[in-house]
Design a protein around this motif. Structure first.
Motif, PDB file in Angstrom:
ATOM      1  N   MET A 478       0.952 -12.181   7.756  1.00 24.94           N
ATOM      2  CA  MET A 478       0.388 -11.387   7.000  1.00 24.94           C
ATOM      3  C   MET A 478       0.895 -11.306   5.506  1.00 24.94           C
ATOM      4  O   MET A 478       0.015 -11.213   4.638  1.00 24.94           O
ATOM      5  N   GLN A 479       2.127 -11.530   5.339  1.00 20.94           N
ATOM      6  CA  GLN A 479       2.768 -11.686   3.879  1.00 20.94           C
ATOM      7  C   GLN A 479       1.825 -12.700   3.033  1.00 20.94           C
ATOM      8  O   GLN A 479       1.756 -12.724   1.790  1.00 20.94           O
ATOM      9  N   ILE A 480       1.475 -13.831   3.974  1.00 20.68           N
ATOM     10  CA  ILE A 480       1.102 -15.446   3.353  1.00 20.68           C
ATOM     11  C   ILE A 480      -0.246 -14.784   2.813  1.00 20.68           C
ATOM     12  O   ILE A 480      -1.005 -15.271   1.840  1.00 20.68           O
ATOM     13  N   ILE A 481      -1.093 -13.868   3.456  1.00 21.97           N
ATOM     14  CA  ILE A 481      -2.312 -13.499   3.010  1.00 21.97           C
ATOM     15  C   ILE A 481      -2.563 -12.333   2.122  1.00 21.97           C
ATOM     16  O   ILE A 481      -3.072 -12.358   1.028  1.00 21.97           O
ATOM     17  N   TYR A 482      -2.038 -11.220   2.613  1.00 25.03           N
ATOM     18  CA  TYR A 482      -2.027 -10.043   1.449  1.00 25.03           C
ATOM     19  C   TYR A 482      -1.126 -10.314   0.322  1.00 25.03           C
ATOM     20  O   TYR A 482      -1.231  -9.620  -0.547  1.00 25.03           O
ATOM     21  N   GLY A 483      -0.115 -11.115   0.588  1.00 24.49           N
ATOM     22  CA  GLY A 483       0.667 -11.116  -0.683  1.00 24.49           C
ATOM     23  C   GLY A 483       0.216 -12.346  -1.746  1.00 24.49           C
ATOM     24  O   GLY A 483       0.911 -12.869  -2.572  1.00 24.49           O
ATOM     25  N   GLY A 484      -1.108 -12.846  -1.553  1.00 27.61           N
ATOM     26  CA  GLY A 484      -1.520 -13.791  -2.178  1.00 27.61           C
ATOM     27  C   GLY A 484      -1.160 -15.377  -1.923  1.00 27.61           C
ATOM     28  O   GLY A 484      -0.975 -16.186  -2.789  1.00 27.61           O
ATOM     29  N   GLY A 485      -1.013 -15.500  -0.800  1.00 25.12           N
ATOM     30  CA  GLY A 485      -0.512 -16.923  -0.393  1.00 25.12           C
ATOM     31  C   GLY A 485      -1.574 -17.816   0.032  1.00 25.12           C
ATOM     32  O   GLY A 485      -2.700 -17.410  -0.060  1.00 25.12           O
ATOM     33  N   ASP A 486      -1.116 -19.048   0.322  1.00 26.08           N
ATOM     34  CA  ASP A 486      -2.243 -20.238   0.568  1.00 26.08           C
ATOM     35  C   ASP A 486      -3.077 -19.678   1.627  1.00 26.08           C
ATOM     36  O   ASP A 486      -4.260 -20.045   2.006  1.00 26.08           O
ATOM     37  N   LEU A 487      -2.594 -19.136   2.856  1.00 28.02           N
ATOM     38  CA  LEU A 487      -3.641 -18.661   3.989  1.00 28.02           C
ATOM     39  C   LEU A 487      -4.286 -17.794   3.608  1.00 28.02           C
ATOM     40  O   LEU A 487      -5.724 -17.747   3.975  1.00 28.02           O
ATOM     41  N   GLY A 488      -4.156 -16.933   2.599  1.00 28.38           N
ATOM     42  CA  GLY A 488      -4.946 -15.881   2.069  1.00 28.38           C
ATOM     43  C   GLY A 488      -6.401 -16.593   1.486  1.00 28.38           C
ATOM     44  O   GLY A 488      -7.221 -15.837   1.510  1.00 28.38           O
ATOM     45  N   ASP A 489      -6.313 -17.913   0.900  1.00 27.19           N
ATOM     46  CA  ASP A 489      -7.047 -18.354   0.100  1.00 27.19           C
ATOM     47  C   ASP A 489      -8.158 -19.042   1.094  1.00 27.19           C
ATOM     48  O   ASP A 489      -9.141 -19.161   0.996  1.00 27.19           O
ATOM     49  N   LEU A 491      -8.480 -17.935   3.999  1.00 29.14           N
ATOM     50  CA  LEU A 491      -9.101 -16.988   4.539  1.00 29.14           C
ATOM     51  C   LEU A 491     -10.469 -16.552   3.853  1.00 29.14           C
ATOM     52  O   LEU A 491     -11.631 -16.367   4.267  1.00 29.14           O
ATOM     53  N   ILE A 492     -10.339 -16.442   2.576  1.00 30.02           N
ATOM     54  CA  ILE A 492     -11.330 -15.884   1.759  1.00 30.02           C
ATOM     55  C   ILE A 492     -12.508 -16.945   1.591  1.00 30.02           C
ATOM     56  O   ILE A 492     -13.651 -16.613   1.714  1.00 30.02           O
ATOM     57  N   ARG A 493     -11.991 -18.349   1.785  1.00 30.39           N
ATOM     58  CA  ARG A 493     -13.152 -19.245   1.588  1.00 30.39           C
ATOM     59  C   ARG A 493     -13.837 -19.199   2.922  1.00 30.39           C
ATOM     60  O   ARG A 493     -15.147 -19.255   3.183  1.00 30.39           O
ATOM     61  N   PHE A 494     -13.230 -19.144   4.083  1.00 32.36           N
ATOM     62  CA  PHE A 494     -13.759 -19.022   5.336  1.00 32.36           C
ATOM     63  C   PHE A 494     -14.531 -17.810   5.523  1.00 32.36           C
ATOM     64  O   PHE A 494     -15.962 -18.012   5.700  1.00 32.36           O
ATOM     65  N   VAL A 495     -14.433 -16.786   4.733  1.00 30.12           N
ATOM     66  CA  VAL A 495     -15.390 -15.451   4.888  1.00 30.12           C
ATOM     67  C   VAL A 495     -16.541 -15.627   3.849  1.00 30.12           C
ATOM     68  O   VAL A 495     -17.533 -15.229   4.186  1.00 30.12           O
ATOM     69  N   ALA A 496     -16.212 -16.294   2.711  1.00 33.82           N
ATOM     70  CA  ALA A 496     -17.380 -16.790   1.671  1.00 33.82           C
ATOM     71  C   ALA A 496     -18.281 -17.765   2.406  1.00 33.82           C
ATOM     72  O   ALA A 496     -19.426 -17.644   2.306  1.00 33.82           O
ATOM     73  N   THR A 497     -17.630 -18.791   3.120  1.00 38.18           N
ATOM     74  CA  THR A 497     -18.708 -20.174   3.382  1.00 38.18           C
ATOM     75  C   THR A 497     -18.535 -20.587   4.784  1.00 38.18           C
ATOM     76  O   THR A 497     -19.204 -21.374   4.995  1.00 38.18           O
ATOM     77  N   LEU A 498     -17.725 -19.761   5.485  1.00 34.03           N
ATOM     78  CA  LEU A 498     -17.568 -20.455   7.107  1.00 34.03           C
ATOM     79  C   LEU A 498     -16.553 -21.547   6.938  1.00 34.03           C
ATOM     80  O   LEU A 498     -16.568 -21.997   7.996  1.00 34.03           O
ATOM     81  N   ASN A 499     -16.209 -22.044   5.966  1.00 28.84           N
ATOM     82  CA  ASN A 499     -15.273 -23.154   5.942  1.00 28.84           C
ATOM     83  C   ASN A 499     -14.089 -22.795   5.067  1.00 28.84           C
ATOM     84  O   ASN A 499     -14.310 -22.562   3.847  1.00 28.84           O
ATOM     85  N   PRO A 500     -12.881 -22.830   5.711  1.00 29.12           N
ATOM     86  CA  PRO A 500     -11.719 -22.447   5.159  1.00 29.12           C
ATOM     87  C   PRO A 500     -11.576 -23.560   3.779  1.00 29.12           C
ATOM     88  O   PRO A 500     -10.407 -23.362   2.939  1.00 29.12           O
ATOM     89  N   ASN A 501     -11.911 -24.766   3.750  1.00 28.09           N
ATOM     90  CA  ASN A 501     -11.493 -25.748   2.712  1.00 28.09           C
ATOM     91  C   ASN A 501     -12.272 -25.645   1.403  1.00 28.09           C
ATOM     92  O   ASN A 501     -13.166 -24.596   1.477  1.00 28.09           O
ATOM     93  N   SER A 502     -12.164 -26.461   0.771  1.00 27.95           N
ATOM     94  CA  SER A 502     -12.644 -26.614  -0.770  1.00 27.95           C
ATOM     95  C   SER A 502     -11.552 -26.166  -1.680  1.00 27.95           C
ATOM     96  O   SER A 502     -11.173 -24.936  -1.870  1.00 27.95           O
ATOM     97  N   ASN A 503     -11.109 -27.052  -2.413  1.00 29.47           N
ATOM     98  CA  ASN A 503     -10.064 -26.835  -3.634  1.00 29.47           C
ATOM     99  C   ASN A 503      -9.066 -26.151  -2.950  1.00 29.47           C
ATOM    100  O   ASN A 503      -8.254 -25.446  -3.571  1.00 29.47           O
ATOM    101  N   THR A 504      -8.470 -26.655  -1.733  1.00 28.30           N
ATOM    102  CA  THR A 504      -7.226 -26.252  -1.142  1.00 28.30           C
ATOM    103  C   THR A 504      -6.292 -27.188  -1.245  1.00 28.30           C
ATOM    104  O   THR A 504      -6.777 -28.529  -1.256  1.00 28.30           O
ATOM    105  N   SER A 505      -5.040 -26.908  -1.068  1.00 25.22           N
ATOM    106  CA  SER A 505      -4.086 -28.079  -1.116  1.00 25.22           C
ATOM    107  C   SER A 505      -4.060 -29.147   0.021  1.00 25.22           C
ATOM    108  O   SER A 505      -3.509 -29.947  -0.221  1.00 25.22           O
ATOM    109  N   LEU A 506      -4.531 -28.725   1.194  1.00 29.09           N
ATOM    110  CA  LEU A 506      -4.555 -29.421   2.312  1.00 29.09           C
ATOM    111  C   LEU A 506      -5.744 -29.269   3.049  1.00 29.09           C
ATOM    112  O   LEU A 506      -6.299 -28.057   3.301  1.00 29.09           O
ATOM    113  N   HIS A 507      -6.317 -30.291   3.454  1.00 25.53           N
ATOM    114  CA  HIS A 507      -7.857 -30.014   4.223  1.00 25.53           C
ATOM    115  C   HIS A 507      -7.229 -29.707   5.755  1.00 25.53           C
ATOM    116  O   HIS A 507      -6.622 -30.431   6.460  1.00 25.53           O
TER     117      HIS A 507
END
Length: 552
Positions: A478-489, A491-507
């Protein structure tokens, strides 16, 4: 009733009406014939405490949620509504716990010992947080957060789950989304024959469903796209997400297009009638055991009696821990859940939407503190037999389970810490068993049966592994998401595009039967890597077999 006219909009739910014209600088939205006035801070606007169902009070207590009446008048929605009536409890902490672990435990469980500051039966409210100035025609993707808390406690007014931070981060990375959260009834999952006959099982899950229907009707007014809703939860919230997927034959009624689950999957639960002893005890403690119609008596009882009966029931923080032998978990009621959820998965009763499902490495540690007085092999065997595999015909089933989870601390949880953190001779063993039975094994079972049928991503968080006694404990992701961590990014990409990837540090690869890969989150200089979801395979398979035969 809630506010049809201004004079009725006082008191409960902190939803107040005013005949004054809202200040022009405050964000407003029109729903039906009502104007809702929220608040803005920086790039984020908030509309908080909007009623989404009729108040479950009086004769509507312990009833299915009813659709709210059409809105009219003016609503000032700048504060969260009250939290639902819920259990207050505290975890038993072993005397030899380290100061650093004690600090974590108090942070995680401290609020549960007193309950929310503001609570009421009239609690079914929803919150909508949007990018400031968003157009009603923006059609932004929407994520609906479902809080956890063992189905016993929890609230949207939780400072650790600030939806504004999610919205702000989505703006920062150029993928703006809308964040929604809704209160649902906790400590209100009554079970037993009377409950089944009345068709009022799994009320909290029904509340969530009603909130999703509200979104379909109204989210467009806030700039959201009702066709782009993702449901997201952690712990009991993640279990809730999974149960929204398996209900109704897997037909999600167009209520959501994707799901994101942190530490929760469809887990095995038995028929609602198996909880009859818990219902009878609740009725007795509420002063209704004399009644011919005990449910009606519960509806008419003073709320103080209901709250006292809730506090007299067992909880996820008590000795029975995460076993669903306690009062308040979901159950197979023959209606919302027509069968054990894992059997529904086997039957194909699953909404085939893209999903993310993950766990923390040491899910069971927090929940094994309250039974740390179990110190011998025989005590472990007796405990597992009583609370987890209650109906097994012989002891050999439990004996085999304990062979797969030996008492050697080096094989227990926190995993990969050797002999460290063994605060009792059986603590790490119990933590491994409880974490796998409730969280890890059900996740793998679910994904193995669905990965050939829908798009799936899965993760394992090993962050904060150095936390004394607890390791990568339940909720650290939870801390990684609500605290602005990589898992949060992700999550946001998945919500927006149904794919968590794109400009993320690891595919992050998809999860498949032939390649069950995990995005693994680590401490240290290499924070992310891809690993295989094959650990403890024999133990997971046996756990799954046991619980399919004897659901919790």
């Amino acid at each position: 009733m809630f506010g049809i006219v201004a004079a009725a909009l006082t008191g409960l739910c902190q939803v107040q009406a005013s005949l004054a014209i809202p200040h022009v600088s405050a964000p407003t939205v029109q729903l039906d014939k009502a104007i809702f006035t929220g608040s803005s801070t920086g790039n984020v606007s908030r509309f908080l405490g909007i009623p989404y169902a009729q108040p479950p009070v009086g004769n509507l207590r312990f009833q299915r949620p009813l659709m709210h009446l059409p809105y009219s008048g003016h609503y000032n929605v700048t504060a969260f509504g009250p939290s639902c009536i819920q259990q207050t409890d505290s975890v038993t902490i072993p005397y030899n716990i380290s100061p650093s672990a004690l600090e974590v435990i108090e942070a995680v469980f401290g609020s549960y010992s007193t309950g929310p500051d503001n609570y009421d039966e009239d609690c079914l409210t929803i919150n909508v947080i949007v990018p400031a100035g968003v157009s009603a025609h923006a059609k932004l993707p929407v994520v609906m957060w479902i809080y956890g808390g063992g189905f016993e406690f929890g609230q949207t007014a939780d400072p650790s789950t600030d939806g504004g931070a999610i919205v702000q981060r989505s703006i920062d990375i150029g993928l703006p989304i809308i964040y929604v959260s809704a209160n649902y009834r906790v400590s209100g999952f009554l079970a037993g024959k009377e409950v089944q006959d009345a068709g009022v099982g799994n009320l909290g899950l029904r509340d969530q469903r009603e909130a999703l229907r509200w979104l379909q009707k109204y989210i467009s007014a806030f700039g959201g796209d009702p066709k782009k809703v993702t449901i997201w939860g952690q712990s009991a919230g993640a279990v809730s997400v999974s149960l929204q997927m398996v209900t109704n034959g897997g037909n999600n009624e167009g209520l959501f297009r994707a799901a994101f689950m942190e530490s929760g999957s469809p887990f095995p639960v038995g028929p609602i009638t198996e909880s009859q002893p818990a219902y009878d005890a609740f009725v007795l403690n509420a002063g209704c055991s004399h009644a011919n119609n005990t449910l009606q008596c519960l509806r008419e009882a003073p709320i103080s009696s209901i709250r006292a009966a809730i506090n007299d029931s067992t909880s996820v923080l008590s000795f029975s821990s995460v076993s669903l032998a306690y009062q308040w978990g979901p159950s197979a009621d023959g209606d919302f859940l027509k069968d054990d959820p894992q059997k529904l998965v086997l039957q194909g009763s699953v909404s085939p939407v893209p999903l993310v499902s993950g766990d923390c490495d040491d899910e069971g540690t927090l929940f094994s503190l309250s039974n740390a007085n179990i110190t011998t092999d025989q005590e472990v065997q007796d405990y597992i037999s009583k609370y987890f595999v209650r109906n097994m015909p012989n002891a050999s089933s439990v004996e085999k389970l304990l062979q797969l989870y030996p008492s050697d601390p080096a094989q227990g949880s926190p995993f990969d810490t050797g002999l460290q953190d063994a605060i009792t001779p059986q603590y790490k063993r119990l933590a491994a068993i409880q974490g796998d039975l409730i969280f890890q094994a059900p996740r793998r079972f679910f994904l193995q049966h669905r990965s050939s049928k829908q798009t799936i991503y899965s993760y394992l968080s090993k962050r904060d592994k150095t936390t004394s006694v607890l390791g990568s404990y339940h909720g650290t992701d939870m801390q990684i998401i609500y605290g602005g961590g990589d898992l949060g990014d992700y999550l946001i990409r998945f919500v927006a595009t149904l794919n968590p990837n794109s400009n993320t540090s690891l595919h992050w690869p998809t999860y498949s039967p032939s390649s069950p890969q995990l995005l693994t989150l680590l401490d240290g200089p290499t924070p992310l890597e891809i690993t295989n979801d094959t650990y403890r395979a024999a133990a997971f398979d046996y756990v799954t077999q046991l619980l399919l035969e004897d659901p919790l």
